[in-house]
Scaffold this motif. Structure first.
Motif, PDB file in Angstrom:
ATOM      1  N   GLN A   1       1.376   0.257 -20.451  1.00 22.78           N
ATOM      2  CA  GLN A   1       0.028   0.068 -20.969  1.00 22.78           C
ATOM      3  C   GLN A   1      -0.944   0.089 -19.799  1.00 22.78           C
ATOM      4  O   GLN A   1      -0.786  -0.676 -18.850  1.00 22.78           O
ATOM      5  CB  GLN A   1      -0.075  -1.272 -21.719  1.00 22.78           C
ATOM      6  N   ASP A   2      -1.936   0.987 -19.875  1.00 21.29           N
ATOM      7  CA  ASP A   2      -2.837   1.114 -18.738  1.00 21.29           C
ATOM      8  C   ASP A   2      -3.663  -0.158 -18.540  1.00 21.29           C
ATOM      9  O   ASP A   2      -3.853  -0.961 -19.462  1.00 21.29           O
ATOM     10  CB  ASP A   2      -3.745   2.333 -18.899  1.00 21.29           C
ATOM     11  N   GLU A   3      -4.130  -0.337 -17.317  1.00 23.32           N
ATOM     12  CA  GLU A   3      -4.941  -1.498 -16.958  1.00 23.32           C
ATOM     13  C   GLU A   3      -6.314  -1.038 -16.476  1.00 23.32           C
ATOM     14  O   GLU A   3      -6.880  -1.571 -15.523  1.00 23.32           O
ATOM     15  CB  GLU A   3      -4.211  -2.310 -15.893  1.00 23.32           C
ATOM     16  N   LEU A   4      -6.842  -0.044 -17.143  1.00 19.30           N
ATOM     17  CA  LEU A   4      -8.126   0.528 -16.772  1.00 19.30           C
ATOM     18  C   LEU A   4      -9.283  -0.366 -17.219  1.00 19.30           C
ATOM     19  O   LEU A   4      -9.151  -1.156 -18.158  1.00 19.30           O
ATOM     20  CB  LEU A   4      -8.273   1.922 -17.392  1.00 19.30           C
ATOM     21  N   ILE A   5     -10.424  -0.206 -16.564  1.00 16.81           N
ATOM     22  CA  ILE A   5     -11.623  -0.976 -16.900  1.00 16.81           C
ATOM     23  C   ILE A   5     -12.495  -0.130 -17.814  1.00 16.81           C
ATOM     24  O   ILE A   5     -13.058   0.890 -17.393  1.00 16.81           O
ATOM     25  CB  ILE A   5     -12.390  -1.377 -15.623  1.00 16.81           C
TER      26      ILE A   5
ATOM     27  N   LEU B   1      -3.197   9.356 -11.895  1.00 13.78           N
ATOM     28  CA  LEU B   1      -4.010   9.703 -10.721  1.00 13.78           C
ATOM     29  C   LEU B   1      -4.194   8.494  -9.807  1.00 13.78           C
ATOM     30  O   LEU B   1      -4.118   8.617  -8.576  1.00 13.78           O
ATOM     31  CB  LEU B   1      -5.390  10.199 -11.166  1.00 13.78           C
ATOM     32  N   LEU B   2      -4.449   7.333 -10.397  1.00 14.20           N
ATOM     33  CA  LEU B   2      -4.643   6.116  -9.607  1.00 14.20           C
ATOM     34  C   LEU B   2      -3.399   5.777  -8.801  1.00 14.20           C
ATOM     35  O   LEU B   2      -3.485   5.211  -7.708  1.00 14.20           O
ATOM     36  CB  LEU B   2      -5.008   4.953 -10.528  1.00 14.20           C
ATOM     37  N   ALA B   3      -2.231   6.103  -9.341  1.00 21.58           N
ATOM     38  CA  ALA B   3      -0.975   5.806  -8.647  1.00 21.58           C
ATOM     39  C   ALA B   3      -0.658   6.826  -7.572  1.00 21.58           C
ATOM     40  O   ALA B   3       0.043   6.520  -6.601  1.00 21.58           O
ATOM     41  CB  ALA B   3       0.173   5.742  -9.651  1.00 21.58           C
ATOM     42  N   LEU B   4      -1.177   8.059  -7.719  1.00 23.13           N
ATOM     43  CA  LEU B   4      -0.852   9.135  -6.784  1.00 23.13           C
ATOM     44  C   LEU B   4      -1.853   9.274  -5.643  1.00 23.13           C
ATOM     45  O   LEU B   4      -1.531   9.863  -4.612  1.00 23.13           O
ATOM     46  CB  LEU B   4      -0.793  10.472  -7.541  1.00 23.13           C
ATOM     47  N   GLY B   5      -3.061   8.753  -5.837  1.00 24.33           N
ATOM     48  CA  GLY B   5      -4.160   9.063  -4.921  1.00 24.33           C
ATOM     49  C   GLY B   5      -3.965   8.661  -3.483  1.00 24.33           C
ATOM     50  O   GLY B   5      -4.582   9.248  -2.581  1.00 24.33           O
TER      51      GLY B   5
ATOM     52  N   SER C   1       0.822  -1.216   0.000  1.00 20.91           N
ATOM     53  CA  SER C   1       0.000   0.000   0.000  1.00 20.91           C
ATOM     54  C   SER C   1       0.853   1.262   0.000  1.00 20.91           C
ATOM     55  O   SER C   1       0.330   2.359  -0.196  1.00 20.91           O
ATOM     56  CB  SER C   1      -0.935   0.010   1.215  1.00 20.91           C
ATOM     57  N   ARG C   2       2.154   1.113   0.203  1.00 23.57           N
ATOM     58  CA  ARG C   2       3.068   2.261   0.182  1.00 23.57           C
ATOM     59  C   ARG C   2       3.677   2.484  -1.199  1.00 23.57           C
ATOM     60  O   ARG C   2       4.507   3.370  -1.370  1.00 23.57           O
ATOM     61  CB  ARG C   2       4.180   2.052   1.214  1.00 23.57           C
ATOM     62  N   VAL C   3       3.248   1.674  -2.181  1.00 28.10           N
ATOM     63  CA  VAL C   3       3.799   1.738  -3.532  1.00 28.10           C
ATOM     64  C   VAL C   3       2.726   2.188  -4.509  1.00 28.10           C
ATOM     65  O   VAL C   3       1.579   1.751  -4.441  1.00 28.10           O
ATOM     66  CB  VAL C   3       4.347   0.359  -3.971  1.00 28.10           C
ATOM     67  N   GLY C   4       3.090   3.091  -5.427  1.00 29.14           N
ATOM     68  CA  GLY C   4       2.229   3.468  -6.543  1.00 29.14           C
ATOM     69  C   GLY C   4       2.924   3.112  -7.844  1.00 29.14           C
ATOM     70  O   GLY C   4       4.145   3.219  -7.949  1.00 29.14           O
ATOM     71  N   PHE C   5       2.144   2.677  -8.838  1.00 36.38           N
ATOM     72  CA  PHE C   5       2.745   2.206 -10.088  1.00 36.38           C
ATOM     73  C   PHE C   5       1.930   2.668 -11.285  1.00 36.38           C
ATOM     74  O   PHE C   5       0.703   2.568 -11.290  1.00 36.38           O
ATOM     75  CB  PHE C   5       2.835   0.678 -10.078  1.00 36.38           C
TER      76      PHE C   5
ATOM     77  N   ILE D   1     -10.332   1.736  -7.095  1.00 37.77           N
ATOM     78  CA  ILE D   1      -8.948   1.668  -6.625  1.00 37.77           C
ATOM     79  C   ILE D   1      -8.814   2.304  -5.242  1.00 37.77           C
ATOM     80  O   ILE D   1      -8.123   1.773  -4.363  1.00 37.77           O
ATOM     81  CB  ILE D   1      -8.002   2.355  -7.630  1.00 37.77           C
ATOM     82  N   GLY D   2      -9.490   3.427  -5.041  1.00 41.37           N
ATOM     83  CA  GLY D   2      -9.409   4.107  -3.751  1.00 41.37           C
ATOM     84  C   GLY D   2      -9.906   3.260  -2.593  1.00 41.37           C
ATOM     85  O   GLY D   2      -9.450   3.422  -1.449  1.00 41.37           O
TER      86      GLY D   2
END
Length: 292
Positions: free
Chosen positions: A86-90, A143-147, A78-82, A102-103
């Motif tokens: 290639q995005d893995e969005l739905i 954004l998903l990696a930074l949130g 949980s301390r890592v953002g990546f 994700i949040g």
């Protein structure tokens, strides 16, 4: 003593008979912004995947927050953002729903921060992911990696699909989140100017090995272009110490040398018996010289 966020020791990776990385030893400390450079196939993505625990090393070890990267606890993960290449969005979700999904996995998720950043980056949170442009999808992935305000942010070609304005906004945000000195950022990019602008340290991968690792300023100080001008023809056997390239033409010579220092310069002037001018190089010029 503060422990590094990442420690790699004699790390190697092969896929069958194909060796990708050999004997990589390095560290990532809090406050580091590390840019990774290398030609296509140099092993940049593989190194990041080893760091994230996506793939086991063939030999050696890599630890993240003191734990083997393959067996990190949920708290450490949980301390890592990546951000992947290639995005893995739905595709079926809206951007807002994607953020909520994700949040929900992070106790430290910062809704206010995410909404402010999405507004600044002009991301329409009501738009479905499948209808978003490649650049907008890239912004959403970031954004998903930074949130959740990760302590270690790992990015694989994070700005490849962004326009110049969006790239600048992203780079400014990375600088801002790293100013507290507690976080670290490791990112690969083919855009050398972005690495030069953002990173305080650099890793250069070449021939399956970590060819250079250290402060970017130290690299730029130690690799220089040398111009030699004599009052008479220079010795044909004149050698430039630690040269990447060097040519002599009558009373003029020029080349690029690594591991340059004041002591090396004084000795070289003595041997050449000529005027020597030192010219600094950009990071891109250094990278190209290393791969002649």
């Amino acid at each position: 003593m503060i422990q590094p966020h990442v420690v790699a020791r004699q790390l190697s990776k092969a896929f069958g008979q194909h060796q990708v990385l050999i004997d990589v030893t390095t560290e990532v400390a809090a406050g580091d912004i590390i840019g990774i450079l290398g030609k296509n196939g140099a092993g940049k993505t593989t190194l990041l995947e080893l760091m994230l625990g996506f793939s086991p090393p063939t030999s050696g070890v890599i630890r993240v927050f003191g734990q083997d990267s393959l067996h990190m606890t949920n708290d450490s993960k949980s301390r890592v953002g990546f951000v992947p290449q290639q995005d893995e969005l739905i595709n079926q979700l809206t951007a807002l729903d994607q953020l909520r999904v994700i949040g929900s996995f992070y106790r430290s998720w910062d809704d206010a921060f995410v909404r402010n950043l999405s507004c600044s980056w002009e991301i329409d949170l009501n738009e479905r992911v499948r209808n978003m442009s490649v650049g907008q999808r890239q912004k959403l992935s970031i954004l998903l990696a930074l949130g959740h305000h990760p302590d270690l942010l790992v990015l694989d070609e994070p700005v490849a699909s962004l326009d110049p304005i969006a790239r600048r906004q992203f780079l400014e945000q990375i600088i801002e989140i790293s100013t507290d000195g507690d976080r670290a950022v490791v990112f690969s990019s083919h855009i050398v100017s972005d690495i030069e602008r953002l990173a305080n340290k650099i890793w250069i991968l070449k021939d399956q090995r970590l060819f250079w690792a250290g402060d970017i300023d130290s690299l730029k100080e130690s690799v220089v272009r040398v111009h030699v001008r004599g009052k008479r023809p220079l010795p044909k056997d004149l050698d430039l110490p630690n040269a990447y390239s060097f040519s002599v033409d009558g009373s003029y010579a020029s080349g690029v040398a690594r591991s340059w220092s004041q002591e090396v310069q004084v000795e070289f002037i003595r041997k050449a018996e000529a005027e020597v001018e030192i010219q600094p190089l950009t990071l891109e010029e250094i990278f190209l010289e290393m791969h002649r």
